[in-house]
Design a protein around this motif. Structure first.
Motif, mmCIF file in Angstrom:
data_model
loop_
_atom_site.group_PDB
_atom_site.id
_atom_site.type_symbol
_atom_site.label_atom_id
_atom_site.label_comp_id
_atom_site.label_asym_id
_atom_site.label_seq_id
_atom_site.Cartn_x
_atom_site.Cartn_y
_atom_site.Cartn_z
ATOM 1 N N ALA A 36 83.974 88.851 -11.828
ATOM 2 C CA ALA A 36 84.762 87.968 -11.755
ATOM 3 C C ALA A 36 83.198 86.702 -11.778
ATOM 4 O O ALA A 36 82.193 86.308 -10.973
ATOM 5 N N ALA A 37 83.787 85.551 -11.747
ATOM 6 C CA ALA A 37 83.055 83.883 -11.197
ATOM 7 C C ALA A 37 82.483 83.350 -9.715
ATOM 8 O O ALA A 37 83.770 84.342 -8.874
ATOM 9 N N LEU A 38 81.596 83.619 -9.620
ATOM 10 C CA LEU A 38 81.392 83.751 -7.953
ATOM 11 C C LEU A 38 81.902 82.742 -7.665
ATOM 12 O O LEU A 38 82.449 82.265 -6.895
ATOM 13 N N GLN A 39 82.880 80.793 -8.706
ATOM 14 C CA GLN A 39 83.301 80.031 -8.044
ATOM 15 C C GLN A 39 84.660 80.573 -7.554
ATOM 16 O O GLN A 39 86.041 79.708 -7.549
ATOM 17 N N SER A 40 85.483 81.780 -8.503
ATOM 18 C CA SER A 40 86.794 82.047 -8.632
ATOM 19 C C SER A 40 87.167 82.516 -6.971
ATOM 20 O O SER A 40 86.630 82.779 -5.890
ATOM 21 N N ALA A 41 88.037 82.249 -6.840
ATOM 22 C CA ALA A 41 89.076 83.016 -5.742
ATOM 23 C C ALA A 41 88.395 84.154 -5.043
ATOM 24 O O ALA A 41 88.319 84.607 -4.118
ATOM 25 N N ALA A 42 88.868 85.138 -6.482
ATOM 26 C CA ALA A 42 88.230 86.384 -6.487
ATOM 27 C C ALA A 42 87.036 86.829 -5.992
ATOM 28 O O ALA A 42 86.683 88.000 -5.090
ATOM 29 N N GLY A 43 85.535 85.458 -6.466
ATOM 30 C CA GLY A 43 84.479 86.467 -6.396
ATOM 31 C C GLY A 43 84.518 85.569 -4.889
ATOM 32 O O GLY A 43 83.604 86.165 -4.225
ATOM 33 N N GLN A 44 84.668 84.490 -4.324
ATOM 34 C CA GLN A 44 84.321 84.226 -3.239
ATOM 35 C C GLN A 44 85.018 84.788 -1.840
ATOM 36 O O GLN A 44 84.467 85.698 -1.311
ATOM 37 N N GLU A 45 86.355 85.582 -2.484
ATOM 38 C CA GLU A 45 87.050 86.735 -1.471
ATOM 39 C C GLU A 45 86.308 88.110 -1.353
ATOM 40 O O GLU A 45 85.754 88.831 -0.742
ATOM 41 N N LEU A 46 85.163 88.437 -2.420
ATOM 42 C CA LEU A 46 84.538 89.629 -2.571
ATOM 43 C C LEU A 46 83.154 89.284 -1.787
ATOM 44 O O LEU A 46 82.765 90.284 -1.053
ATOM 45 N N LEU A 47 82.833 88.213 -2.234
ATOM 46 C CA LEU A 47 81.946 87.895 -1.222
ATOM 47 C C LEU A 47 81.454 87.840 0.121
ATOM 48 O O LEU A 47 80.934 88.389 1.372
ATOM 49 N N ARG A 48 83.022 87.217 1.034
ATOM 50 C CA ARG A 48 83.262 87.732 2.248
ATOM 51 C C ARG A 48 83.754 88.915 2.797
ATOM 52 O O ARG A 48 83.296 89.427 3.782
ATOM 53 N N GLN A 49 84.495 90.093 2.174
ATOM 54 C CA GLN A 49 84.208 91.309 1.733
ATOM 55 C C GLN A 49 83.201 91.683 2.239
ATOM 56 O O GLN A 49 83.169 92.364 2.899
ATOM 57 N N HIS A 50 81.709 90.996 1.739
ATOM 58 C CA HIS A 50 80.146 92.070 1.408
ATOM 59 C C HIS A 50 79.875 91.081 2.287
ATOM 60 O O HIS A 50 78.397 91.821 2.374
ATOM 61 N N GLN A 51 80.413 90.039 3.228
ATOM 62 C CA GLN A 51 79.630 89.761 4.401
ATOM 63 C C GLN A 51 78.039 88.588 3.462
ATOM 64 O O GLN A 51 77.265 89.218 3.938
ATOM 65 N N LEU A 52 78.283 88.490 2.624
ATOM 66 C CA LEU A 52 77.947 87.581 1.530
ATOM 67 C C LEU A 52 78.127 85.763 1.812
ATOM 68 O O LEU A 52 79.101 85.593 1.652
ATOM 69 N N PRO A 53 76.795 85.517 1.486
ATOM 70 C CA PRO A 53 77.340 83.765 2.452
ATOM 71 C C PRO A 53 77.952 83.604 0.279
ATOM 72 O O PRO A 53 77.576 83.895 -0.574
ATOM 73 N N ALA A 54 78.401 82.460 1.065
ATOM 74 C CA ALA A 54 79.207 81.395 -0.213
ATOM 75 C C ALA A 54 78.487 80.351 -1.271
ATOM 76 O O ALA A 54 78.806 79.229 -0.375
ATOM 77 N N PRO A 55 77.592 80.667 -1.986
ATOM 78 C CA PRO A 55 76.938 79.549 -1.928
ATOM 79 C C PRO A 55 77.762 78.653 -2.559
ATOM 80 O O PRO A 55 78.493 78.090 -3.393
ATOM 81 N N THR A 56 77.062 76.588 -1.896
ATOM 82 C CA THR A 56 78.189 76.008 -2.636
ATOM 83 C C THR A 56 76.812 75.783 -4.098
ATOM 84 O O THR A 56 78.466 75.337 -5.225
ATOM 85 N N GLU A 57 75.681 76.561 -4.449
ATOM 86 C CA GLU A 57 75.165 75.952 -6.197
ATOM 87 C C GLU A 57 75.122 77.491 -6.579
ATOM 88 O O GLU A 57 74.119 78.061 -6.241
ATOM 89 N N PRO A 58 75.260 78.875 -7.240
ATOM 90 C CA PRO A 58 75.590 79.818 -6.802
ATOM 91 C C PRO A 58 73.611 79.718 -7.711
ATOM 92 O O PRO A 58 73.358 79.178 -8.717
ATOM 93 N N ASP A 59 73.280 80.837 -7.151
ATOM 94 C CA ASP A 59 71.822 81.277 -7.408
ATOM 95 C C ASP A 59 71.336 83.236 -7.773
ATOM 96 O O ASP A 59 70.308 82.823 -8.407
ATOM 97 N N SER A 60 72.683 83.374 -8.246
ATOM 98 C CA SER A 60 71.990 84.522 -8.125
ATOM 99 C C SER A 60 73.368 85.494 -8.854
ATOM 100 O O SER A 60 74.339 84.547 -8.125
ATOM 101 N N VAL A 61 73.135 86.807 -9.552
ATOM 102 C CA VAL A 61 74.190 86.912 -10.045
ATOM 103 C C VAL A 61 74.246 88.158 -8.675
ATOM 104 O O VAL A 61 73.293 88.437 -7.847
#
Length: 135
Positions: A36-61
């Protein structure tokens, strides 16, 4: 790795990241990884579920596997460990390098990836054959 699919979150506009996704697909005959792309809705939701910050400029896989979230060099090396062939051995060697050194090298490449490899205006879209592996 367990039989449950691991999820790789990647920068969908980064040419280096897209190339890495293509590399993983090519070497993951068992289909263990989903994407999933970090910028996608699914990517953002997975970050939220794992309590990871949603960076404005992704810097990591990001690798989500077996209830764990891995970032930076740990994510890349754990992904390599899950691939067929000699990649798992290369990952094992890489994991012997102290994490601060690995992550410093990872962040250096991440900082310069757009300049060195370019970026796209929009997220990469998988072919119809690969679409099932993307979230």
């Amino acid at each position: 790795m367990s039989n449950a699919p691991a999820i790789i979150l990647f920068d969908g506009v980064c040419n280096l990241c897209n190339g890495f996704v293509q590399f993983v697909i090519q070497h993951d005959a068992a289909g263990r990884f989903r994407f999933a792309a970090l910028q996608s809705a699914a990517g953002q939701e997975l970050l939220r579920q794992h309590q990871l910050p949603a960076p404005t400029e992704p810097d990591s896989v990001v690798l989500l596997m077996e209830g764990q979230a891995y970032i930076h060099s740990a994510a890349a090396l754990h992904i390599l460990r899950g691939l067929a062939g000699g990649w798992r051995w290369l990952a094992q060697v890489g994991l012997w390098v102290p994490r601060p050194l690995r992550d410093a090298a990872y962040r250096f490449i991440a900082r310069h990836r757009y300049r060195w490899f370019g970026r796209q205006d929009a997220c990469w879209l998988p072919t119809p054959e690969l679409r099932a592996r993307f979230i």
